[in-house]
Motif scaffolding. Structure first.
Motif, mmCIF file in Angstrom:
data_model
loop_
_atom_site.group_PDB
_atom_site.id
_atom_site.type_symbol
_atom_site.label_atom_id
_atom_site.label_comp_id
_atom_site.label_asym_id
_atom_site.label_seq_id
_atom_site.Cartn_x
_atom_site.Cartn_y
_atom_site.Cartn_z
ATOM 1 N N PRO A 119 48.837 26.317 43.967
ATOM 2 C CA PRO A 119 48.402 26.129 42.571
ATOM 3 C C PRO A 119 46.900 25.875 42.450
ATOM 4 O O PRO A 119 46.245 26.414 41.556
ATOM 5 N N LYS A 120 46.353 25.079 43.368
ATOM 6 C CA LYS A 120 44.920 24.757 43.316
ATOM 7 C C LYS A 120 44.072 25.991 43.628
ATOM 8 O O LYS A 120 43.067 26.261 42.959
ATOM 9 N N ALA A 121 44.488 26.758 44.653
ATOM 10 C CA ALA A 121 43.742 27.962 45.015
ATOM 11 C C ALA A 121 43.843 29.022 43.914
ATOM 12 O O ALA A 121 42.880 29.760 43.652
ATOM 13 N N PHE A 122 44.996 29.107 43.256
ATOM 14 C CA PHE A 122 45.194 30.043 42.146
ATOM 15 C C PHE A 122 44.234 29.718 41.000
ATOM 16 O O PHE A 122 43.598 30.609 40.432
ATOM 17 N N GLN A 123 44.119 28.422 40.672
ATOM 18 C CA GLN A 123 43.194 28.010 39.614
ATOM 19 C C GLN A 123 41.753 28.337 40.000
ATOM 20 O O GLN A 123 40.988 28.870 39.188
ATOM 21 N N THR A 124 41.403 28.041 41.243
ATOM 22 C CA THR A 124 40.043 28.341 41.717
ATOM 23 C C THR A 124 39.764 29.839 41.633
ATOM 24 O O THR A 124 38.668 30.256 41.213
ATOM 25 N N PHE A 125 40.737 30.660 42.005
ATOM 26 C CA PHE A 125 40.582 32.116 41.976
ATOM 27 C C PHE A 125 40.274 32.609 40.559
ATOM 28 O O PHE A 125 39.318 33.359 40.341
ATOM 29 N N LEU A 126 41.077 32.170 39.585
ATOM 30 C CA LEU A 126 40.856 32.621 38.213
ATOM 31 C C LEU A 126 39.523 32.118 37.661
ATOM 32 O O LEU A 126 38.846 32.832 36.911
ATOM 33 N N GLU A 127 39.126 30.917 38.031
ATOM 34 C CA GLU A 127 37.826 30.390 37.589
ATOM 35 C C GLU A 127 36.679 31.193 38.206
ATOM 36 O O GLU A 127 35.665 31.455 37.544
ATOM 37 N N LEU A 128 36.842 31.597 39.465
ATOM 38 C CA LEU A 128 35.815 32.419 40.116
ATOM 39 C C LEU A 128 35.726 33.801 39.469
ATOM 40 O O LEU A 128 34.626 34.327 39.264
ATOM 41 N N VAL A 129 36.887 34.372 39.151
ATOM 42 C CA VAL A 129 36.898 35.672 38.477
ATOM 43 C C VAL A 129 36.192 35.566 37.125
ATOM 44 O O VAL A 129 35.324 36.380 36.781
ATOM 45 N N ALA A 130 36.551 34.531 36.348
ATOM 46 C CA ALA A 130 35.958 34.343 35.019
ATOM 47 C C ALA A 130 34.456 34.118 35.103
ATOM 48 O O ALA A 130 33.697 34.563 34.227
ATOM 49 N N SER A 131 34.013 33.432 36.153
ATOM 50 C CA SER A 131 32.574 33.146 36.294
ATOM 51 C C SER A 131 31.768 34.414 36.566
ATOM 52 O O SER A 131 30.551 34.442 36.354
ATOM 53 N N GLU A 132 32.435 35.465 37.054
ATOM 54 C CA GLU A 132 31.748 36.736 37.327
ATOM 55 C C GLU A 132 31.624 37.598 36.070
ATOM 56 O O GLU A 132 30.867 38.567 36.056
ATOM 57 N N PHE A 133 32.396 37.244 35.012
ATOM 58 C CA PHE A 133 32.323 38.019 33.775
ATOM 59 C C PHE A 133 31.108 37.578 32.956
ATOM 60 O O PHE A 133 30.725 36.404 32.986
ATOM 61 N N PRO A 134 30.512 38.469 32.187
ATOM 62 C CA PRO A 134 29.438 38.049 31.274
ATOM 63 C C PRO A 134 30.029 37.279 30.094
ATOM 64 O O PRO A 134 31.206 37.429 29.762
ATOM 65 N N GLY A 135 29.231 36.417 29.468
ATOM 66 C CA GLY A 135 29.703 35.695 28.287
ATOM 67 C C GLY A 135 30.307 34.344 28.613
ATOM 68 O O GLY A 135 30.113 33.786 29.701
ATOM 69 N N ASN A 136 31.056 33.808 27.648
ATOM 70 C CA ASN A 136 31.619 32.458 27.737
ATOM 71 C C ASN A 136 32.761 32.392 28.744
ATOM 72 O O ASN A 136 33.702 33.190 28.688
#
Length: 527
Positions: A119-136
């Motif tokens: 669960p922790k690694a899954f959350q980290t993964f999605l946060e890393l993906v989102a951080s690579e997107f432009p915008g908010n």
């Protein structure tokens, strides 16, 4: 300062014998003099908003993980999640996904080997993906969650099954957190979860279950460096299985499950030819059924034992374990691993306490008694936590480690309210009770919350001699440093660090060595 810490600060400032009018004047003075600039107000509001946003995100991603993990296995397949995410925005974000995945494998080195997301690694993964997107980033997270939620369909029955199974898994963790560092309640919770699931979701199978842990083979080293020691099993199997030893040169698939790092399912044991049967009283013609062996892994995916199940006691023909059952049993093995290592951590903390007090007592003879408590969460809504007395040390240094630790509740122990104030605030409390002076000191977890309490009685002396007080402070500082190191060792993204040669040896990296290691490092810094 949070509320309990502010209240404790004020109580310490005014002392015990202050009059009510004086307290009122102090409150009026603080109200009048305490000023906040506009920038401070904005900064504080932004901090509260940020904490709230992160908490909401955590809950959102935990719910998404559970929706994907519909068999409650405790893990998601990285490649499966990656494959679905690669279709996000019709594949326009594959480069962002590649960068995030690369960064994730740096944070969790075991991922490249096992490919499983906690669960922790899954959350980290999605946060890393989102951080690579432009915008908010928050909007990106919301879009990802919406997309991943829509990609999973779950029937009402499947949803109910998942909820029931998660409740049983939660009971395993709760058993660990409220057991007073004992494994017995954990074993019972594990076997109860397995039997309940076999009855409710496994066509009412009759199962046997057992847990074996890897140990160094000091009995017969010529039969292999390690062995499997069967430490727990279902009640009916205890006469045959409990405390048995499985060596590498014996029949069985357990060592193969450990080495391969994945479950081994033998649908018909009578046809396998390499199964070890512990119950020699069972006739050969009745040795029929299925066997499932699941490896037990720690947070860094290292095997430390096995969880085994079989249906040899079931006389029905169709006793094969289905895929959804195997997935849930993996969830049970994961829950057991977390519970087992939680108990190991508590045992290390208690060992740390013993070592620290052994160091302190010759140096501080004015200390009368030290009581060591562990903080446990409440089992129901009537109380939020309790204090469990684990160790009592008298003024000679003699220790009593309580085999049936006493549980203290706030409402039943008004004279020990200072212990609960210490827990609430995670701050040192100095007080007198019935003419005896006490110093309550928290042992904090990595978030700063109290996980244990030292209740130090100094008798009728208002304070310790200066040199004894300095040694007490040094002991508490080193104990806290060692405690933090113990807690870091259990994190899945943290690799252990060794300083002293003895710490490299198997099973010797315990709290006693850690305490003396920090003492040595402190001495080097002083020199």
């Amino acid at each position: 300062l949070n509320l309990p810490q502010f209240v404790q600060l004020m109580e310490t400032f005014v002392g015990e014998d202050i009059s009510l009018p004086t307290v009122k004047r102090l409150i009026a003075f603080i109200k009048e003099e305490y000023k906040q600039t506009e920038e401070e107000k904005i900064e504080q509001l932004e901090k509260v908003h940020r904490i709230s946003r992160l908490a909401q995100r955590k809950l959102l991603l935990e719910a998404l993980f559970e929706k994907w993990d519909n068999n409650a296995s405790g893990f998601l397949d990285l490649e499966e999640v990656d494959a679905v995410l690669s279709t996000f925005k019709e594949g326009m974000e594959k480069e962002a996904l590649r960068k995030a995945k690369k960064h994730l494998c740096c944070c969790y080195p075991q991922l490249s080997r096992v490919g499983k997301l906690s669960p922790k690694a899954f959350q980290t993964f999605l946060e890393l993906v989102a951080s690579e997107f432009p915008g908010n980033e928050d909007e990106a997270i919301d879009n990802l969650v919406e997309f991943l939620t829509a990609s999973v369909e779950q029937s009402h029955m499947k949803c109910l099954q998942s909820l029931t199974r998660r409740k049983w898994l939660y009971n395993i963790q709760q058993a660990a957190e409220t057991s007073g560092a004992s494994m017995e309640p954990v074993y019972k919770a594990v076997f109860k979860a397995l039997s309940q699931d076999a009855e409710a979701h496994g066509d009412n199978k009759k199962i046997s279950a057992y847990i074996a842990l890897l140990e160094e083979n000091q009995l017969s080293p010529e039969r292999g460096q390690i062995l499997l020691h069967y430490v727990a099993c279902t009640a009916d199997d205890a006469p045959y299985v409990l405390n048995q030893i499985l060596y590498r040169d014996m029949k069985g698939v357990s060592f193969a499950a450990v080495e391969e790092g994945k479950p081994i399912h033998v649908p018909r044991v009578q046809l396998h030819g390499s199964i070890h049967f512990w119950n020699y009283d069972r006739p050969v013609e009745e040795r029929k059924g299925s066997l499932l062996v699941l490896p037990l892994h720690d947070a860094r995916w290292r095997a430390f034992g096995i969880l085994g199940l079989d249906t040899l006691r079931d006389q029905c023909e169709k006793t094969i374990f289905l895929t959804h059952e195997v997935s849930f049993y993996q969830g049970v093995s994961h829950a057991f691993s977390k519970a087992y290592h939680h108990i190991c951590t508590l045992e290390n903390v208690l060992q740390l306490t013993v070592t620290a007090l052994d160091w302190l007592y010759p140096r501080a003879p004015s200390i009368h008694t030290v009581f060591t408590y562990l903080v446990e969460p409440g089992k129901d809504k009537t109380w939020d936590y309790a204090l469990r007395k684990m160790i009592t040390t008298d003024n000679t240094g003699q220790k009593e480690i309580h085999s049936s630790p006493v549980l203290l509740l706030r409402k039943e122990n008004l004279l020990r309210d200072y212990l609960f104030k210490c827990t609430d605030s995670s701050q040192v409390i100095y007080t007198s009770v019935c003419g005896e002076y006490h110093i309550a000191v928290p042992l904090r977890d990595l978030s700063g919350q109290a996980l244990g309490i030292f209740d130090i009685s100094i008798g009728r002396h208002q304070k310790l001699p200066l040199h004894e007080h300095k040694d007490l402070q040094k002991m508490l500082k080193m104990a806290q440093a060692a405690c933090s190191e113990i807690l870091k060792m259990s994190l899945e993204e943290t690799e252990p660090t060794y300083v002293l040669e003895a710490e490299h040896m198997a099973n010797l990296r315990h709290a006693g060595i850690l305490f003396h290691r920090f003492m040595l490092q402190d001495l080097r810094e002083c020199v």
